[in-house]
Design an enzyme around this catalytic site. Structure first.
Site: not given
Length: 270
Positions: A78, A189
């Site tokens: 993450c 991402c």
């Protein structure tokens, strides 16, 4: 071999939601005999709107859960947690810790020839400057051009991976970055690997895309080898998936990210 041998223990991968499944997918392809345990904090996603203190607290809870499962390595899949909470995770963990930002930054520095690197990510990740700091630590001479892309994550989760709206959105986001004559673009991402073909098409053939999921898998393979933690067994591995909630369309979205059927997902409370 003794079943308690660390080499046989799983790799622990965690994220605030489903995006980290692209990292799991890359690990499955790169390390086909490694056992993998994935944790997605789907009840509390998104993390980007949370305070630093809250993100650190969540990261510590997840770390403690994974350590109880006897993982041999922790991967922060993450970007938000990697930017904010890596030190918290490392302070708790007796096993090695890797994260997607460090892996992506190292790959970008290795790939760029002109020392001009673009980074795209969510507003939270870009505003943290985590990629820019990581790249500059490794290669201070690098010029970095960052662009927040708020709309790409919902487009990926909608399944619009090659939709005209997604293409137009990507063109708008990439235009100012490409105008800086970069030669390398970091996909900052874990959702973005699903848009890799479209982003490459928009960026053009001369731009090298850094897929942080692939970079993470390569960094993991290297660390396991160096620390003698590679699983020596050549049998089908065990994959386990834990979430804190099973939201609407989770199975459908998860399978899109993983590129295969998502086996039994277990819901847990932290």
């Amino acid at each position: 071999m003794n079943k308690n041998s660390p080499e046989l223990h799983p790799i622990g991968v965690f994220d605030s939601g489903v995006g980290g499944l692209t990292v799991v997918r890359a690990l499955m392809e790169r390390l086909p005999f490694e056992n993998i345990l994935y944790f997605g904090d789907t009840a509390r996603v998104p993390y980007g709107v949370k305070s630093v203190e809250t993100i650190n607290a969540y990261a510590r809870q997840i770390t403690e859960f994974l350590l109880r499962q006897e993982v041999k390595l922790l991967i922060i899949a993450c970007n938000t947690m990697a930017a904010v909470a890596r030190q918290s995770v490392e302070s708790l963990s007796p096993v090695p810790v890797l994260d997607v930002i460090d892996a992506g930054a190292r790959r970008a520095v290795a790939e760029t020839r002109t020392h001009s690197v673009g980074v795209i990510g969510t507003p939270t990740t870009i505003n943290s400057n985590a990629y820019a700091r990581a790249i500059c630590r490794l290669a201070p001479e690098t010029r970095i051009f960052s662009q927040a892309c708020a709309l790409l994550v919902p487009l990926v989760e909608e399944g619009w991976l090659d939709h005209p709206v997604t293409r137009l959105t990507a063109q708008e986001y990439l235009r100012p970055v490409l105008a800086e004559h970069i030669d390398t673009l970091v996909l900052g991402c874990t959702h973005y690997p699903l848009l890799k073909a479209l982003l490459q098409d928009v960026a053009g053939p001369d731009i090298h895309l850094v897929d942080s999921a692939e970079a993470m898998a390569d960094a993991t393979a290297e660390l396991l080898q160096v620390q003698h933690l590679t699983n020596p067994e050549r049998i089908p591995p065990e994959y386990r998936f834990y979430v804190t909630d099973v939201p609407l369309r989770f199975q459908q979205i998860g399978e899109r990210f993983l590129g295969r059927s998502l086996p039994g997902v277990e819901r847990v409370q932290l």
